[in-house]
Write a protein that holds these residues in place. Structure first.
Motif, PDB file in Angstrom:
ATOM      1  N   GLU A 124      70.668  49.734  55.159  1.00 26.58           N
ATOM      2  CA  GLU A 124      71.265  50.795  55.924  1.00 26.58           C
ATOM      3  C   GLU A 124      72.735  50.431  56.091  1.00 26.58           C
ATOM      4  N   LEU A 125      72.916  49.309  56.397  1.00 23.43           N
ATOM      5  CA  LEU A 125      74.483  48.870  56.455  1.00 23.43           C
ATOM      6  C   LEU A 125      75.300  48.658  55.402  1.00 23.43           C
ATOM      7  N   GLY A 126      74.607  49.117  54.115  1.00 24.13           N
ATOM      8  CA  GLY A 126      75.337  48.906  52.886  1.00 24.13           C
ATOM      9  C   GLY A 126      75.452  47.726  52.133  1.00 24.13           C
ATOM     10  N   HIS A 127      74.526  46.601  52.569  1.00 26.18           N
ATOM     11  CA  HIS A 127      74.610  45.201  51.855  1.00 26.18           C
ATOM     12  C   HIS A 127      73.560  44.999  50.942  1.00 26.18           C
ATOM     13  N   LEU A 128      72.822  46.095  50.885  1.00 27.61           N
ATOM     14  CA  LEU A 128      71.601  45.738  50.088  1.00 27.61           C
ATOM     15  C   LEU A 128      71.185  47.205  49.490  1.00 27.61           C
ATOM     16  N   GLU A 178      72.570  55.133  61.730  1.00 27.81           N
ATOM     17  CA  GLU A 178      71.820  56.217  61.297  1.00 27.81           C
ATOM     18  C   GLU A 178      72.564  57.537  61.052  1.00 27.81           C
ATOM     19  N   ALA A 179      73.451  57.825  61.934  1.00 25.03           N
ATOM     20  CA  ALA A 179      74.260  59.062  61.688  1.00 25.03           C
ATOM     21  C   ALA A 179      75.419  58.760  60.700  1.00 25.03           C
ATOM     22  N   GLY A 180      75.732  57.525  60.437  1.00 27.28           N
ATOM     23  CA  GLY A 180      76.483  57.344  59.457  1.00 27.28           C
ATOM     24  C   GLY A 180      75.924  57.608  58.044  1.00 27.28           C
ATOM     25  N   ARG A 181      74.637  57.153  57.868  1.00 29.72           N
ATOM     26  CA  ARG A 181      73.897  57.259  56.636  1.00 29.72           C
ATOM     27  C   ARG A 181      73.659  58.837  56.488  1.00 29.72           C
ATOM     28  N   ALA A 182      73.250  59.629  57.550  1.00 34.15           N
ATOM     29  CA  ALA A 182      73.080  61.000  57.137  1.00 34.15           C
ATOM     30  C   ALA A 182      74.211  61.689  56.656  1.00 34.15           C
ATOM     31  N   LEU A 207      68.435  61.697  48.300  1.00 37.28           N
ATOM     32  CA  LEU A 207      67.668  60.515  48.183  1.00 37.28           C
ATOM     33  C   LEU A 207      68.299  59.094  47.927  1.00 37.28           C
ATOM     34  N   ASP A 208      69.713  58.993  47.906  1.00 38.91           N
ATOM     35  CA  ASP A 208      70.110  57.627  47.997  1.00 38.91           C
ATOM     36  C   ASP A 208      69.575  56.895  49.107  1.00 38.91           C
ATOM     37  N   GLY A 209      69.229  55.492  48.749  1.00 41.91           N
ATOM     38  CA  GLY A 209      68.993  54.699  49.860  1.00 41.91           C
ATOM     39  C   GLY A 209      67.505  54.602  50.194  1.00 41.91           C
ATOM     40  N   ASP A 526      66.611  56.794  55.873  1.00 41.18           N
ATOM     41  CA  ASP A 526      66.585  57.505  54.867  1.00 41.18           C
ATOM     42  C   ASP A 526      65.476  58.191  54.458  1.00 41.18           C
ATOM     43  N   ASN A 527      64.378  57.429  54.467  1.00 39.26           N
ATOM     44  CA  ASN A 527      63.078  57.778  54.086  1.00 39.26           C
ATOM     45  C   ASN A 527      62.508  58.933  55.038  1.00 39.26           C
ATOM     46  N   MET A 528      62.727  58.353  56.237  1.00 42.26           N
ATOM     47  CA  MET A 528      62.178  59.325  57.508  1.00 42.26           C
ATOM     48  C   MET A 528      62.854  60.581  57.306  1.00 42.26           C
ATOM     49  N   ALA A 529      64.203  60.789  57.019  1.00 42.22           N
ATOM     50  CA  ALA A 529      65.220  61.974  57.139  1.00 42.22           C
ATOM     51  C   ALA A 529      64.680  62.906  55.794  1.00 42.22           C
TER      52      ALA A 529
END
Length: 543
Positions: A124-128, A178-182, A207-209, A526-529
Motif C-alpha cells: 500500500e506504500l508502493g514498495h511491493l 488509504e486516502a492516497g490509495r483511493a 482493482l490495482d493493488g 484496496d481489497n476492502m474498497a
C-alpha cells in the motif's frame, strides 16, 4: 419467540433461523435487508447529548463490571506499559509488537500472517506489488523493505527491525495511505451517479493493488472481523462460567443491559421534549452541510461510486427527518413497536462494549446453545418490560441510511430562554457533517456486499462489514478533508463567527472499525474498497 410481522417499506423481515451450535428454536429477531433498522449510526455523539452511545460502543471508558481482585480496595492494581505500536493495523499482533520492542526481527524465510501484514503495508506504500503478498518473507519482500528503509532514512538492511516496524506503524496512524490509495486510482471511466457497477464491469484500474487472499488469509480475515470470542492459540474455546462470585451471568447481563437502556433513555426524553416544542434545525442549513459531506466523501471514494446529490428540500428529498419518519411508520402500523423494542435490545446484546466485557468475564459465546438460551430469555424479558422506553429511544436514534436515503435527527437544543447558543449550533453542524459522511458511504455500498454481510451473524463479522467498514472509510474520508476557513464557514452556517476558531468535535466511531482495520491489514485496503463499493467479494474471502 414467533415470527414478527413484515415491516413496511425499508424495514426488515424476520430471520428466524437458529444460529447456534446445534441449538434449536428461533433466532433472536434480526433484520436481513438494507433497512432503517440495519444501518443505524450506533456509537456517535453526532446528535447532542449522546456520550453514552460512545461509552456503549468503545469510544469512552466503561464502568467496572465487577470488583474483582485486581480492583479491590487496598490491593495493587495492574498497570499497563505504553503500547509498542499505535496503529490499529498492527497493535494487536503479538509477533509485530515483539519486533517493535526489539525482541525479534523479521527476515527472509519467515512466514505467517504477521509477515502478510508487513507485506500488505509495503504494498500500500508502493514498495511491493500487491500480488507479491504471500505470507512468506522472500526476495521481493526483502527488496521492498530496503526501499521503504531508504525512503525513511533508515539503514537499508532488508530486515524488519524495531525502527522499521515503528516507521511502518507510524505510516498507518492517520489514514493518509488509504486516502492516497483511493484517490490515486486512474480509472478509464467514472461511475454513474446513484448506480453501482455491475460486478465485474468496473474499470480494471480500480482493482490495482488487489490480490485474491490465500486460504490462511481468509481464515485470519474472518477472525479479525469477528467480535465474538474465539479459540485461543491452543484451539480451545473459553469455558462458560455461569456464575461469578455467586452472581449469575443471566442476572448480570439483564441488569447491565437495563442500565444501558436507562442511559439511552435520558437523551431520548430530551429529544422528545425538544421535538414537542418544535425545536429543530433548518433544512436549508442541513442541506449545505450535507453537500460538503458528500463532496468530502466523493473526493476520496468518488472513483469507485458516487451517490445522488443529498438534499432535505425540493421535490425529491433524500435527506429526511428520522423522528418524523418513524412517527409516521408507527402511526401506520402500531405492531412496529414490538420490532423496534426487540431490535434495540439486540443491538445492545451484540454491539455494546460493556456486554462484550461481561461475555469475556464469563467465557460466554452468545451463539453457543447454553449461552444463547440465556441471552434469548434476557432479550425477551427486556423487550417486553421496557417496550415503551425502547420505542422512544428508537424514534430518537441519531441517524440511519436506507434505500438511498439518509435519515437524520434535527432536534435543536435551546436554553431556558429559547435561544440557541452559537457554539452548540456549530457543534451540531460539525457532528452532522461527520454523520452524513458515514451515512452517505452507507448509500454507496454495493448490493452484493450488502447481501453477503446480511447473511452473516452479527458477531461473526456481519456487524463489522456493515458498520465497522463504513466507519473505517469514514475515518479515511474525514481525515483527508482539510478543515479550511471556507469549509468551516460552509459547515457552521448561521452559527459561524469569523473571529472564533471553533473546536471541532472529535470524530467518534464504532469499536468494530478497529476490526475492519485489522482485516485490512491482512487482505489490504484496496481489497476492502473493491469488495464494499464494487461487490468483488472474493477479495475479502468469499469462495
Amino acid at each position: 419467540m414467533g415470527e414478527r410481522a413484515h415491516v413496511e417499506d425499508e424495514d426488515c423481515e424476520l430471520d428466524t433461523e437458529a444460529a447456534s451450535d446445534g441449538a434449536s428454536g428461533d433466532r433472536l429477531p434480526m433484520p436481513t435487508d438494507e433497512d432503517a433498522l440495519a444501518v443505524e449510526r450506533d456509537d456517535q455523539d453526532r446528535a447532542r447529548g449522546l456520550a453514552d452511545l460512545q461509552m456503549e460502543h468503545g469510544t469512552l471508558d466503561e464502568p467496572d463490571l465487577d470488583d474483582d481482585e485486581d480492583h479491590d480496595e487496598g490491593k495493587k492494581k495492574r498497570t499497563k506499559s505504553a503500547p509498542a505500536l499505535g496503529s490499529l493495523r498492527f497493535s494487536d499482533d503479538a509477533a509485530l509488537v515483539k519486533v517493535a520492542r526489539k525482541k525479534s526481527k523479521l527476515a527472509k524465510g519467515d512466514a505467517g500472517i504477521h509477515v502478510t501484514k508487513v507485506q500488505q503495508a509495503l504494498a500500500e506504500l508502493g514498495h511491493l506489488d500487491g500480488k507479491e503478498v504471500s505470507g512468506t518473507f522472500d526476495d521481493a519482500t526483502t527488496a521492498a523493505v530496503k526501499a521503504f528503509q531508504g525512503a525513511r532514512g533508515l539503514t537499508a538492511s532488508g530486515k524488519v527491525d524495531a525502527a522499521t516496524m515503528r516507521a511502518l506503524d507510524a505510516a498507518f496512524s492517520v489514514y493518509t495511505v488509504e486516502a492516497g490509495r483511493a484517490m490515486g486510482k486512474t480509472p478509464s471511466t467514472m461511475p454513474t451517479k446513484g448506480v453501482p457497477y455491475a460486478v465485474g464491469t468496473a474499470p480494471k484500474e480500480l482493482l490495482d493493488g488487489t490480490h485474491v487472499p490465500t486460504a490462511k488469509e481468509r481464515k485470519a480475515f474472518a477472525k479479525a472481523i469477528s467480535t465474538e470470542q474465539v479459540a485461543d492459540a491452543s484451539g480451545k474455546l473459553p469455558k462458560f462460567k455461569s456464575k461469578k462470585k455467586g452472581v449469575t451471568y443471566e442476572s448480570r447481563l439483564e441488569t447491565l443491559v437495563g442500565q444501558l437502556v436507562d442511559r439511552q433513555l435520558v437523551w431520548a426524553k430530551g429529544a422528545d421534549t425538544a421535538r414537542s416544542a418544535g425545536h429543530v434545525y433548518d433544512w436549508g442549513d442541513i442541506d449545505k452541510v450535507a453537500a460538503e459531506s458528500a463532496k468530502a466523501t466523493d473526493a476520496v471514494f468518488g472513483k469507485y461510486a458516487v451517490g445522488n446529490p443529498l438534499t432535505g428540500t425540493g421535490v425529491a428529498p433524500n435527506i429526511k427527518d428520522a423522528w418524523d419518519h418513524k412517527e409516521a411508520q408507527l402511526g401506520a402500523d402500531a405492531s412496529l413497536a414490538d420490532d423496534w423494542a426487540h431490535w434495540r435490545i439486540e443491538k445492545l446484546l451484540t454491539g455494546s462494549k460493556a456486554v462484550k466485557e461481561l461475555d469475556k468475564e464469563h467465557g460466554a459465546i452468545q451463539s453457543r446453545a447454553t449461552e444463547k438460551a440465556i441471552v434469548d430469555r434476557v432479550h425477551a424479558r427486556l423487550a417486553s418490560s421496557r417496550k415503551a422506553d425502547l420505542v422512544l429511544i428508537h424514534k430518537a436514534w441519531p441517524a440511519f441510511a436506507s434505500g438511498g436515503n439518509v435519515f437524520i435527527q434535527r432536534t435543536q437544543e435551546r436554553d431556558s430562554t429559547g435561544k440557541v447558543d452559537n457554539a452548540k449550533g456549530r457543534d451540531y453542524m460539525w457532528e452532522m457533517f461527520q454523520t452524513v459522511i458515514h451515512e452517505y458511504i452507507h448509500t454507496l455500498e454495493h448490493p452484493e456486499h450488502r447481501t453477503y454481510r446480511s447473511g452473516m451473524d452479527q458477531q461473526k463479522g456481519g456487524f463489522t462489514l456493515r458498520e465497522g467498514v463504513t466507519d473505517y472509510f469514514t475515518k479515511v474520508a474525514y481525515n483527508a478533508t482539510a478543515k479550511t476557513p471556507a469549509l468551516r464557514k460552509a459547515v457552521e452556517g448561521p452559527f459561524h463567527e469569523g473571529a472564533v476558531l471553533h473546536a471541532i468535535p472529535a470524530l467518534t466511531t464504532y469499536g468494530e472499525s478497529e476490526n475492519a482495520e485489522r482485516g485490512a491489514a491482512i487482505v489490504g485496503f484496496d481489497n476492502m474498497a473493491a469488495a464494499f463499493f464494487l461487490g468483488q467479494l472474493e477479495l475479502i474471502g468469499k469462495t
